[in-house]
Design an enzyme around this catalytic site. Structure first.
Site, PDB file in Angstrom:
ATOM      1  N   GLY A  13     -28.495  73.222  88.518  1.00  0.00           N
ATOM      2  CA  GLY A  13     -27.718  73.129  89.643  1.00  0.00           C
ATOM      3  C   GLY A  13     -26.532  72.640  88.918  1.00  0.00           C
ATOM      4  O   GLY A  13     -25.679  71.598  87.982  1.00  0.00           O
ATOM      5  N   TYR A 144     -29.686  76.091 105.745  1.00  0.00           N
ATOM      6  CA  TYR A 144     -29.544  75.275 106.004  1.00  0.00           C
ATOM      7  C   TYR A 144     -29.827  73.779 105.816  1.00  0.00           C
ATOM      8  O   TYR A 144     -30.519  72.038 105.769  1.00  0.00           O
ATOM      9  CB  TYR A 144     -28.540  74.821 104.885  1.00  0.00           C
ATOM     10  CG  TYR A 144     -28.195  74.199 103.453  1.00  0.00           C
ATOM     11  CD1 TYR A 144     -29.064  73.404 102.540  1.00  0.00           C
ATOM     12  CD2 TYR A 144     -27.079  73.645 104.161  1.00  0.00           C
ATOM     13  CE1 TYR A 144     -28.505  72.729 101.923  1.00  0.00           C
ATOM     14  CE2 TYR A 144     -26.260  72.322 102.548  1.00  0.00           C
ATOM     15  CZ  TYR A 144     -27.355  72.075 102.357  1.00  0.00           C
ATOM     16  OH  TYR A 144     -26.777  70.881 100.769  1.00  0.00           O
TER      17      TYR A 144
END
Ligand code: AKB
Length: 320
Positions: A13, A144
């Site tokens: 990532g 999230y």
């Protein structure tokens, strides 16, 4: 010579790519094991050990722990804000079960230090939006943010009840040129630089006056490593630390790009991410991180813009 062995989960990532490079630079290539759910390639795969691992697969995780016996784990695998809204059940599973697997392994195997990133997404519409303090009303309303706030509570709980040395930063939007962001609401602030150089124009998915806290990657890496290297007694917050770099709107970042690329234009087409951005702080008070472990950012908006464009030009072989 270092005796640390560092396992990074989610090395492919935006943050994982750059943290892996920095950690290998400090501890030695062989001492930093990069793992990701997808096969890693490029310099990360060439410079040191790499494994394919899904943190939700506990059998595979145990296999990797047995093989490398890490002394530190960086858990970076997560769904970010925009992607999580599209897949809320999986976001909860990945963001929470992944954390449980790592915290439980820390107890069972006596792993010395854990790093787990939180986010400004832990704050919500009832939070004071300017200079948001470390401790205040949070009430996140994105999936999230809910996973990050629950994760913060778990980190503190595992520290208090089990003595796990877990450390965390509430990252604002992260901006860097070496790796692409994936699925966040702040991603526009990376894309805009690429588009400015290649197209000379950018269509922004947030409105022009949407102010958000951001951090340039060299500062984010420094903050993370500084926190992880600080003596344990200095880390008095075991949920997660507010950390700030700069705050700006799309209009302001466009103006900073125009100082380098005079003809650059921007247009606005806000989408579902606008609502997420509107629930987050405009700026962050990071006084506690500064006092506890000496945090101080180095980059402001114009400094970042100059550095981003210079590095992207070099990478893309574009003349200024
Ligand atoms: C996102 O936009 O989801 C992330 C974050 C602020 O945590 N960059």
């Amino acid at each position: 010579m270092s005796t640390e062995r560092i396992l990074i989960i989610g090395s492919g990532g935006q943050l994982g790519t750059e943290l892996c490079e920095s950690l290998r630079g400090i501890y030695g290539n062989d001492r930093v094991i990069a793992t990701d759910v997808k096969t890693l390639s490029g310099s990360i795969a060439e410079s040191g050990p790499c494994e394919v691992m899904d943190i939700l697969d506990k059998v595979r995780f145990i296999e990797i722990l047995d093989k490398y016996k890490p002394t530190q784990i960086y858990l970076l695998a997560a769904l970010l804000s925009a992607t999580a809204e599209k897949n809320p059940k999986f976001a909860w599973t990945l963001n929470m079960d992944g954390l449980f697997h790592v915290l439980d392994a820390a107890i069972e195997r006596g792993i010395a230090k854990i790093y787990w990133p939180s986010s400004i997404a832990v704050f919500g519409p009832n939070t004071p939006r300017v200079h948001t303090p470390q401790h205040c009303i949070m009430d996140p309303n994105t999936i999230y943010g809910i996973t990050k706030l629950a994760g913060e509570r778990y980190c503190e709980y595992y520290f208090e009840k089990h003595g796990v040395d877990v450390r965390s930063i509430r990252y604002p939007g992260l901006i860097g040129y070496k790796s692409a962001p994936g699925g966040g609401t702040t991603d526009y602030a990376v894309d805009i630089y690429h588009q400015a150089l290649t197209q000379g124009t950018y269509s922004c998915f947030l409105s022009e006056e949407t102010e958000l806290p951001m951090l340039y990657m060299p500062d984010a890496l420094r903050a993370t490593l500084q926190l992880m290297e600080a003596p344990a007694e200095q880390i008095k917050i075991r949920s997660s630390y507010n950390v700030a770099g700069m705050s700006f709107t799309p209009d302001e970042i466009a103006a900073s790009i125009r100082k380098e690329i005079p003809g650059f234009t921007i247009s606005y087409a806000p989408d579902y991410r606008q609502k997420i951005a509107d629930s987050w702080p405009k700026s962050i008070d990071d006084g506690i991180a500064r006092a506890h472990w000496g945090w101080k950012p180095e980059y402001d908006l114009q400094g970042m813009t100059g550095d981003m464009l210079a590095n992207l030009r070099e990478m893309k072989s574009i003349k200024s």
